[in-house]
Design an enzyme around this catalytic site. Structure first.
Site, PDB file in Angstrom:
ATOM      1  N   SER A 124      49.620  30.782  17.876  1.00 46.20           N
ATOM      2  CA  SER A 124      49.632  31.742  18.342  1.00 46.20           C
ATOM      3  C   SER A 124      50.541  32.052  18.469  1.00 46.20           C
ATOM      4  CB  SER A 124      49.299  31.513  19.663  1.00 46.20           C
ATOM      5  OG  SER A 124      47.873  30.271  19.125  1.00 46.20           O
ATOM      6  N   LYS A 176      39.482  42.394  43.544  1.00 49.24           N
ATOM      7  CA  LYS A 176      40.635  41.861  43.872  1.00 49.24           C
ATOM      8  C   LYS A 176      40.924  40.823  43.729  1.00 49.24           C
ATOM      9  CE  LYS A 176      45.051  41.660  46.406  1.00 49.24           C
ATOM     10  NZ  LYS A 176      45.729  41.940  45.270  1.00 49.24           N
TER      11      LYS A 176
END
Length: 328
Positions: A124, A176
């Site tokens: 990764s 949000k």
């Protein structure tokens, strides 16, 4: 009466002797401590002033670390550094942490010959950092790959229901603070997260294709999250050679003209003893000896919660699978 006087004189003599030896012992210990610190500081300074190959360890969880970036800049300015080995043993970490170190190493490679060596694992973000070099070395059994991006989040809505707790929120807009941990993820929130992950993933794949000279479709094929051993990674052109640090040194010498038999000196971003004021060196070493390292910098202190458990945002990390219990 005469015996009492003699005894008193003997006690005074004994007390003087004890005082002398106590003071002498303290002076010897202090001198040894100061001499040892001076030797360590001098040897470390000397090793970095002479021509050498710099070894940069990238280990454990990768996070954005300002001191590491400053150290890489310092290596680039050092005339004594003739080559750089980035020694990686990491499953990855935060995507931005990997991006920051990758960028700094690419700049460093413009000034110094640079090679990466992957040890037990380089996956990764760890593999992203490895691609900063033009040459990657891995062991036959090094775990590598796992190219991709991950965004994980938990949901304890059912647990809250069980204990009788409910959560409410007033938002400026539906997206949000999404996703949250107390309500189902909406399709809109999931689409937002997927777009973010896809954007970061495409960036990762573009770097893979460019740095490893792969066709875009081949790069995307290899970037499906799979892990490979070093030998298979060599076949897929994700690494360039099988071996260890000696193979990395050999490449620096034969391909980049680095002088043979140069010493390898490890550079770390942790505060080194030679960089402290003299009095602070003594206080630090004495404090460590007493188990009260008062002057230890905060970022080196041991905490109750591992920093690796506090990753925020997108992560590029390989998670080793955990065997589940067999259930009927």
């Amino acid at each position: 009466m005469a015996m009492d006087v003699d005894a008193m004189i003997d006690r005074r003599r004994l007390r003087r002797k004890l005082t002398f030896w106590r003071v002498a012992t303290f002076i010897v210990i202090a001198a040894a401590l100061i001499g040892g610190i001076a030797y360590i500081a001098g040897a470390s300074n000397l090793s970095k002033r002479k021509a050498h190959i710099a070894r940069i360890p990238i280990e454990g969880m990768i996070l954005e670390n300002r001191k590491t970036l400053e150290m890489l800049e310092k290596i680039g300015k050092s005339d004594a550094v003739k080559g750089v080995i980035v020694s990686i043993n990491s499953p990855g970490g935060s995507t931005t942490g990997g991006e920051a170190i990758y960028g700094a190493l690419r700049k460093l490679s413009e000034k110094k010959p640079l090679v990466t060596e992957m040890r037990t694992i380089g996956t990764s973000a760890g593999y992203l950092i490895a691609m900063s070099a033009d040459h990657i070395v891995a062991r036959y059994n090094t775990i590598t790959g796992s190219i991709g991006v991950l965004f994980q989040f938990g949901n304890i809505e059912r647990l809250l229901d069980t204990v009788g707790v409910s959560m409410e929120a007033v938002k400026s807009a539906p997206l949000k603070a999404e996703p949250d941990f107390y309500s189902p993820t909406t399709p809109e929130a999931r689409a937002m997260l997927q777009a973010m992950v896809t954007d970061s993933y495409n960036w990762f794949v573009e770097i893979l294709a460019d740095r490893r000279n792969l066709a875009p479709n081949k790069a995307r094929e290899l970037a499906d999250g799979r892990v490979l051993l070093g030998n298979r990674a060599l076949q897929e052109k994700l690494v360039d050679a099988i071996g260890g640090e000696e193979k990395a040194v050999e490449w620096l010498e034969t391909e980049k003209g680095v002088a043979k038999d140069l010493p390898i000196v490890t550079w770390t971003s942790k505060e080194s003893i030679e960089e402290l004021p003299f009095a602070a060196r003594i206080s630090r070493e004495v404090g460590k000896g007493l188990g009260t390292a008062i002057v230890e910098p905060l970022n080196d202190a041991k905490g109750l919660i591992s920093r690796g458990l506090m990753l925020d945002g997108l992560v590029s990390v390989w998670q080793a699978p955990v065997a589940a219990d067999n259930k009927p």
